[in-house]
Each structure stands twice: as C-alpha cells, then as structure tokens.
Motif scaffolding. Structure first.
Motif, PDB file in Angstrom:
ATOM      1  N   MET B 173       0.829  -1.206   0.000  1.00  5.52           N
ATOM      2  CA  MET B 173       0.000   0.000   0.000  1.00  5.52           C
ATOM      3  C   MET B 173       0.866   1.259   0.000  1.00  5.52           C
ATOM      4  N   VAL B 174       1.900   1.270   0.838  1.00  3.80           N
ATOM      5  CA  VAL B 174       2.765   2.454   0.920  1.00  3.80           C
ATOM      6  C   VAL B 174       3.569   2.619  -0.375  1.00  3.80           C
ATOM      7  N   LEU B 175       4.093   1.521  -0.892  1.00  2.00           N
ATOM      8  CA  LEU B 175       4.895   1.599  -2.122  1.00  2.00           C
ATOM      9  C   LEU B 175       4.058   2.153  -3.275  1.00  2.00           C
ATOM     10  N   ILE B 176       2.836   1.663  -3.406  1.00  2.00           N
ATOM     11  CA  ILE B 176       1.984   2.106  -4.517  1.00  2.00           C
ATOM     12  C   ILE B 176       1.575   3.573  -4.326  1.00  2.00           C
ATOM     13  N   GLN B 177       1.240   3.921  -3.082  1.00  3.36           N
ATOM     14  CA  GLN B 177       0.859   5.320  -2.828  1.00  3.36           C
ATOM     15  C   GLN B 177       2.018   6.265  -3.107  1.00  3.36           C
ATOM     16  N   HIS B 178       3.214   5.832  -2.765  1.00  2.80           N
ATOM     17  CA  HIS B 178       4.389   6.687  -2.980  1.00  2.80           C
ATOM     18  C   HIS B 178       4.533   7.034  -4.453  1.00  2.80           C
ATOM     19  N   PHE B 179       4.156   6.102  -5.296  1.00  2.00           N
ATOM     20  CA  PHE B 179       4.258   6.338  -6.737  1.00  2.00           C
ATOM     21  C   PHE B 179       3.062   7.125  -7.282  1.00  2.00           C
ATOM     22  N   ILE B 180       1.859   6.762  -6.823  1.00  2.00           N
ATOM     23  CA  ILE B 180       0.667   7.326  -7.461  1.00  2.00           C
ATOM     24  C   ILE B 180       0.128   8.584  -6.774  1.00  2.00           C
ATOM     25  N   LYS B 181       0.147   8.571  -5.444  1.00  2.00           N
ATOM     26  CA  LYS B 181      -0.622   9.591  -4.727  1.00  2.00           C
ATOM     27  C   LYS B 181       0.279  10.724  -4.250  1.00  2.00           C
ATOM     28  N   ARG B 182       0.091  11.877  -4.869  1.00  2.00           N
ATOM     29  CA  ARG B 182       1.007  12.960  -4.563  1.00  2.00           C
ATOM     30  C   ARG B 182       0.722  13.666  -3.234  1.00  2.00           C
ATOM     31  N   ASP B 183      -0.527  13.691  -2.810  1.00  2.00           N
ATOM     32  CA  ASP B 183      -0.812  14.473  -1.605  1.00  2.00           C
ATOM     33  C   ASP B 183      -0.294  13.808  -0.336  1.00  2.00           C
ATOM     34  N   THR B 184       0.032  12.517  -0.402  1.00  2.00           N
ATOM     35  CA  THR B 184       0.628  11.900   0.796  1.00  2.00           C
ATOM     36  C   THR B 184       2.087  11.493   0.521  1.00  2.00           C
ATOM     37  N   TYR B 185       2.637  12.065  -0.532  1.00  2.00           N
ATOM     38  CA  TYR B 185       3.998  11.675  -0.947  1.00  2.00           C
ATOM     39  C   TYR B 185       5.019  11.844   0.183  1.00  2.00           C
ATOM     40  N   ILE B 187       4.637  11.787   3.360  1.00  2.00           N
ATOM     41  CA  ILE B 187       4.463  10.814   4.459  1.00  2.00           C
ATOM     42  C   ILE B 187       4.958   9.437   4.007  1.00  2.00           C
ATOM     43  N   THR B 188       4.567   9.030   2.787  1.00  2.00           N
ATOM     44  CA  THR B 188       5.004   7.700   2.335  1.00  2.00           C
ATOM     45  C   THR B 188       6.525   7.666   2.168  1.00  2.00           C
ATOM     46  N   GLU B 189       7.098   8.782   1.742  1.00  2.00           N
ATOM     47  CA  GLU B 189       8.564   8.802   1.605  1.00  2.00           C
ATOM     48  C   GLU B 189       9.238   8.633   2.960  1.00  2.00           C
ATOM     49  N   ARG B 190       8.726   9.340   3.949  1.00  2.00           N
ATOM     50  CA  ARG B 190       9.311   9.214   5.300  1.00  2.00           C
ATOM     51  C   ARG B 190       9.131   7.801   5.830  1.00  2.00           C
ATOM     52  N   TRP B 191       7.985   7.216   5.561  1.00  2.00           N
ATOM     53  CA  TRP B 191       7.727   5.836   6.002  1.00  2.00           C
ATOM     54  C   TRP B 191       8.760   4.904   5.368  1.00  2.00           C
ATOM     55  N   LEU B 192       8.945   5.068   4.064  1.00  2.00           N
ATOM     56  CA  LEU B 192       9.873   4.176   3.344  1.00  2.00           C
ATOM     57  C   LEU B 192      11.325   4.418   3.737  1.00  2.00           C
ATOM     58  N   LEU B 193      11.629   5.640   4.151  1.00  2.00           N
ATOM     59  CA  LEU B 193      13.007   5.930   4.573  1.00  2.00           C
ATOM     60  C   LEU B 193      13.260   5.472   6.010  1.00  2.00           C
ATOM     61  N   GLY B 194      12.267   4.856   6.603  1.00  2.00           N
ATOM     62  CA  GLY B 194      12.467   4.247   7.923  1.00  2.00           C
ATOM     63  C   GLY B 194      12.227   5.183   9.082  1.00  2.00           C
ATOM     64  N   GLN B 195      11.628   6.336   8.817  1.00  2.00           N
ATOM     65  CA  GLN B 195      11.375   7.256   9.930  1.00  2.00           C
ATOM     66  C   GLN B 195      10.095   6.840  10.658  1.00  2.00           C
ATOM     67  N   GLN B 196      10.039   7.207  11.921  1.00  2.00           N
ATOM     68  CA  GLN B 196       8.855   6.822  12.683  1.00  2.00           C
ATOM     69  C   GLN B 196       7.767   7.864  12.493  1.00  2.00           C
ATOM     70  N   LEU B 197       6.533   7.397  12.329  1.00  2.00           N
ATOM     71  CA  LEU B 197       5.421   8.303  12.052  1.00  2.00           C
ATOM     72  C   LEU B 197       4.438   8.259  13.216  1.00  2.00           C
ATOM     73  N   ASP B 200      -1.623   9.743  13.345  1.00  2.00           N
ATOM     74  CA  ASP B 200      -2.386  10.481  12.328  1.00  2.00           C
ATOM     75  C   ASP B 200      -1.783  10.255  10.943  1.00  2.00           C
ATOM     76  N   GLU B 201      -0.453  10.288  10.911  1.00  2.00           N
ATOM     77  CA  GLU B 201       0.219  10.106   9.615  1.00  2.00           C
ATOM     78  C   GLU B 201      -0.005   8.693   9.085  1.00  2.00           C
ATOM     79  N   LEU B 202       0.085   7.733   9.981  1.00  2.00           N
ATOM     80  CA  LEU B 202      -0.173   6.352   9.559  1.00  2.00           C
ATOM     81  C   LEU B 202      -1.601   6.207   9.045  1.00  2.00           C
ATOM     82  N   PHE B 203      -2.528   6.866   9.712  1.00  2.00           N
ATOM     83  CA  PHE B 203      -3.928   6.809   9.297  1.00  2.00           C
ATOM     84  C   PHE B 203      -4.094   7.397   7.888  1.00  2.00           C
TER      85      PHE B 203
END
Lengths: 213, 434
Positions: B173-185, B187-197, B200-203
């Motif tokens: 879900m995060v990988l696909i959103q990172h590519f397609i969905k710009r408004d949460t880009y 957040i998904t980038e930070r998630w993928l870079l291993g930062q803690q969220l 609210d951000e996870l939601f």
C-alpha cells in the motif's frame, strides 16, 4: 534552409478532414480525436480503427453540453464526416508528460471527483467563467480546446492575476488555422509551463478522477 | 599553478610548505566503512573487481561472496572499490552489525535505505508500481489513480511468499501510494526511509505500523532487494568479528515504544515455509543463511580475516547450494607496482586538493607506459620527497601489506614535517622510521 528543419509529423495524422486524409487500419498508442459535433468533443483513446465508412474509437469522450461538461467512456462508432481530425501523439512527448506528472513538488492539488466545465466562450453561446472560484488553487487534469481547434492537455492548471490560465506540464497539439502544407499542419510540443490568453480558448474542462479508477 | 616541467627548487619548497601545514597524503592508513573513500584501485585489485563483476553478471539469485585477506591487506578498501566501481551494475551498500538482535532487519533496512536515498526510492516505487499495473495508461494518456486495484494486484501475486499478509499489504500500500498519490507523498517517503510516524500520519496512508515493526522491515527488505531492477549488493565488513560480537548482543529491542508482547514472538517465520532452527537464528550466520534462502536476490559480500574464514565458509557450504556461494576472493599482498601506484595516487590527490605542483599530477594508473615516461621525464623527482629506493625498501620490508606500507610512508613524511629528519638526509636516515 538554416536551423533545424521542421519535423514531418504527417504520419501521425490518422485522419484530417481538411486534406481528406484517412489512414485505414487499426492504430494503438496515445490518440486524440477532435469531433465536429455540437459539444466540440475530444476523444482520448488508446485504440482506433479507421475505414472509409466508419471510425471505431475506444476511449474517453469529453465535451460540453449546454453549460456543463460531459465525459463518457466506451466504444464510439463515428462516421468520418463527423470528425475534424485524429492524431497519434509522439511517444516521447507522452513519456515526458507522464514523468513530470509524478513530480511531487506540488502535492497539494485539487483533484475534482467529477468532470467540470471551468470556462466556455463559444460564439453564440452563453459565456461560462468560474476562474474566480478557483483562483489561488492548483487544479489537476485540465484540458482545453482552442479556437483553431488546437488542444492542450495539462497536468496542472493555475489561474493568474489577470485571469489567464497557466498550464503546467502540458502537451499541446497545435493545428494551423491558415492554409499550409500537410507537413506543417500539426505540431506536438511538450510545455513545462504554458500561459494562454483566455480569448483564444473555446473551453477548459477539468477532468474528474472518477474517470481514472 | 606553475608548469610541472618546472619542478625546481622553488616548486619543491612550495610543495614542502603546503605539506607541512595541510592534512598529509598518507594520513589515512585504515579504511572504514563509515568514512567515504574515493581513491581509485591499484592494478592487482582491479583484476578481482573485473572477476567479481563478471560473476555477478552471470549469476541469478542470491549469492554470498567471501573476501578474505590478512590484517591490513586492504579488505575494507576493496569493499569501497566495489561500491564505487562502474563495472558493477548493482547498487552497493554497506551494512553494519545491528545494536540488538531484535531489530536486525530494521537496522539492515535503515543502513541500506540511507544510502539508497530518496531519488532511487522514487525509481524503485515506479518500477514496483508499473510491474503491478500502475503503469497502465487509461485511454492512452492517463495513469490509473486506483490505488486499491494496483495494491490488490500486487498482493495477489506476492502473498504466496509471505505469512504475515497484513504486514505485506501495508508495505505494498505504501509503495503504490508513494508512486501514485502525490498528496501523501511526503508521508510515504518518510515511512519508506524508515522514519517513525505518528498515528495520524499512519492513518492518512491507511496503514497501522511503520518500519520499526519487525515484520514490516523484514518484508520491505525483501521487496526492495527482490524488485529493484538494477540489483543490490550488501557489503558486510569484518564479518568474522561481527559473528563473535553478535553473540554478546541483547535479545531485546531498543525502543521504548515497542509492543513487547507482540513483537518478541514475531520475526522468525515471516517468510512462508521458514523452518530454520531456533539456534540458527541466535547466530549471525543463521540470520544471513535465512536471508540467502528467503530473499530471492540477496547478494552479500562478506569480508573476513584469513585465519577465521575456513570454519565460517564451511558452515555455509554445509547448508546452502554451492551455487549460492562464490569461491573466496583472496586478496594477495600488494606488488611493487601497486605500492608505487598508491604512493603516486596519494601524492596526486594531495596536490590536486591543495593546488600544488608535483610530477605525480601527471600519473595515470590506467596507462602502464605513463609511469615509465614520467620516470624518464622527472627522474628521482617523481617520488619527491621520498625516492624509488625508499619505496622499494618499504615494500620489501612489509611484504606488500598495504596498511603497514601506507603507515610507514606516513611516518617518513611526518618525520620531515616535524623536522626529525632533514630533507637532504632522508635517503640515508629513513630507516630509523620504518
């Protein structure tokens, strides 16, 4: 002649009413078709079958009906006399367009759920102008038809302070209004930013995301 | 800058003045995985690199590449050469021993993603998304915005290899959103870079956990390594020492906010069919073995001392197919030519860095004839302030041990800088310092 020669794009013209061109066969790719109907419709498609009696297009038809925008997807069978032109866009331009669309520099854009008419100025019809309503916003998926039947398909649209639209990450299919040779009739270009004087625009439609699901 | 041809007394004096006040050319004689190195490799090491590059091109799937050498033979430096080499197509990244056993995958993933960076991550999510239908062009022009459809498609194709399907779903879900969905880009980038969220951000990105959850980091590590088109090689320095050190590590997690009850029990059989014995998971070899088996494209270069290598290699040979472990690359001592090259390369780098004249500036390691030409052109000045005889003597004394050779060059140069040795007596008294 000095300087770069204009590229001959005549092979990308699949149908052209002005020069009676009809390249029979089935074509795939990124194809734009402009109709002669009352709605000034444009069809986006990835598949078109052309023969001299009918043209079969599978895709998304966008146009206007009175004061509203319309969009339908499906298979459309259209007699050649109802089509103004149909062109296959250069792959390279579509690729560039796609790459830039995923640019994350503008994350906060407004994507409308349904397709809406933002602006209309067609002779003999009521003028529609909702620019004031969306000023200061970045709208996603705008398309515009111009007076010479050129088209702009953009990724983002902003209305400037003089109420002229600025298209970002757009490709332009320009069709020359004056008499010219077939080689020069159509030009494709990718435009990172394109500001247009509103007086040259027939309509601007913002596509709704429901069409892409 | 004066011409090289004018390496006269004035130029030499200027060179020595700069040498006395700047960071000397042989200051670094130990290579570390944490300190970036750009120094190009000497000829004998290039042969190993060429062979490794060939092996990596031919080999499909997981692979363990042992690199063996004596202390000071340039093993870590060789890893840097793998990382910087243009011949090796895969993206290479150093990994370190984690601080605790419980966070092994998270630490490895963090090390990898830190070097991988946001730009590559973007390419990766694009490749990943396109593989599962995000690349489809609707009506010839528009990409789909249907995250659920693409996620489901990816999930259906991938879920056979994983047991924790909920964690897999979140990763996809995060990988696909990172590519397609710009408004949460962001957040998904930070998630993928291993930062803690925060919650609210996870939601906002429709997931429950971030990468600090063991199963998630384990799955992401596999997805990243298996689906990155260019390929990834992990570089593990001092693997033999890490094996010993791992035994002393705590079993527990470092973070205060870990769900102890849940996470302590998980992490051992995330990949479907994993039946590795518990004791194997208590050792670093066991964990690496598990990765070699479960991750389809896990390529790891491990560096070990000569004396410790055999038992470790035998342990792996008994447990994995011979095709998954390469014959060790045994780093031989430097040749005299390598020793001269490293001296001239270091001098050249120093001169270029501080904009000072020295004949070594013209040295080109790729061109064998270049050295002879320079020797003919500059004579003894080519090796200034040392001489060919000193370099040869140092080489002979330390039998090609790179670290000792470079350290000795440093000692001799330091003796000049600190005026223990006058420049005109260097040829007669250098032996006091080697």
């Amino acid at each position: 002649m000095l300087g770069p020669q204009p590229r001959d794009l005549s092979e990308n013209i699949l149908f052209e009413s002005k020069y009676d061109i009809l390249r029979e066969g089935t074509y795939k790719g990124s194809i734009l078709t402009n109709l002669k109907d009352n709605g000034h419709s444009i069809i986006f498609s990835d598949n078109i079958e052309l023969d001299k009696d009918r043209i079969l297009i599978k895709g998304l038809k966008v146009g206007i009906n009175g004061d509203a925008a319309t969009s339908f997807d499906g298979k459309f069978t259209i007699p050649p006399k109802d089509i103004l032109y149909s062109v296959k866009i250069d792959d390279q331009i579509v690729k560039t367009f796609e790459q830039e669309r995923f640019n994350a520099s503008f994350p906060f854009m407004i994507s409308l759920l349904n397709t809406h008419l933002l602006f209309k100025n067609i002779a003999g019809e009521r003028i529609i102008n909702h620019f004031n309503f969306v000023k200061g916003e970045i709208l996603n998926h705008p398309i515009a038809l111009l007076y010479n039947n050129s088209m702009i398909v953009g990724d983002r649209l902003v209305i400037d302070n003089l109420e002229h639209p600025i298209f970002y990450d757009a490709f332009l299919v320009s069709r020359k209004a004056y008499d010219t040779s077939i080689q020069e009739l159509v030009e494709f270009s990718y435009e990172p930013i394109r500001r247009l004087n509103v007086k040259y625009i027939k309509y601007i439609i913002v596509l709704g995301v429901e069409m892409f699901k | 800058m004066t011409s090289i041809h004018e390496f006269d007394a004035d130029a030499k004096k200027k060179f020595m003045d700069i040498l006395s006040v700047q960071l000397p050319p042989f200051d670094r004689f130990v290579s570390k995985s944490e300190l970036v190195e750009w120094e190009i490799g000497v000829e004998s090491r290039k042969e190993y690199l060429n062979k490794l590059s060939k092996d990596l091109k031919q080999h499909q799937g997981s692979l363990l590449v042992p690199v063996i050498g004596d202390v000071g033979s340039g093993k870590t430096h060789f890893l840097w050469q793998i990382k910087n080499s243009f011949n090796i197509e895969q993206f290479a990244s150093f990994i370190d021993l984690p601080r605790s056993k419980g966070k092994f995958d998270y630490n490895i993933y963090s090390d990898l993603i830190e070097e991988f960076g946001a730009d590559r991550l973007r390419d990766f999510t694009q490749e990943f998304g396109e593989k599962f239908g995000a690349g489809e062009r609707l009506y010839g022009f528009f990409r789909t915005q249907n995250i659920t459809k693409v996620t489901l498609n990816a999930y259906e194709q991938l879920n056979k290899s994983f047991t924790n399907t909920s964690a897999l779903q979140q990763c996809i879900m995060v990988l696909i959103q990172h590519f397609i969905k710009r408004d949460t880009y962001d957040i998904t980038e930070r998630w993928l870079l291993g930062q803690q969220l925060d919650l609210d951000e996870l939601f906002m990105i429709s997931v429950n956990n971030d990468l600090s959850t063991n199963d998630i980091s384990k799955i992401m590590l596999k997805l990243l390594i298996d689906h990155y088109k260019q390929g990834i090689i992990l570089l593990f320095d001092d693997f033999d020492e890490a094996i010993q050190e791992y035994k002393t590590l705590s079993n527990y997690f470092d973070d205060e906010d870990v769900n102890w009850a849940k996470d302590l029990g998980s992490g051992k059989d995330e990949y479907k069919g994993s039946q590795a014995k518990t004791e194997e998971f208590d050792t670093l070899e066991g964990i690496i073995l598990d990765k070699l088996k479960r991750i389809d494209n896990f390529k790891l270069v491990v560096v070990m001392d000569n004396q410790n290598a055999d038992p470790i290699l035998n342990w792996f040979r008994e447990r994995i197919d011979s095709g998954k472990i390469l014959d060790p690359i045994v780093l031989k001592p430097f040749t005299l030519r390598d020793t001269i090259s490293i001296y001239l390369i270091r001098m050249k780098n120093f001169c270029q860095k501080y904009n000072v004249t020295h004949p070594s500036i013209e040295f080109e390691i790729k061109d064998r004839s270049n050295f002879e030409e320079l020797k003919y052109k500059y004579g003894a000045d080519l090796f200034y302030p040392l001489s060919y005889e000193i370099i040869e003597d140092v080489y002979m004394k330390y039998k090609g041990n790179v670290r000792k050779i470079v350290r000795t060059f440093k000692k001799i140069i330091d003796s000049i800088i600190f005026e223990e040795l006058k420049i005109d007596e260097i040829n007669t008294r250098y032996q006091l310092f080697i």
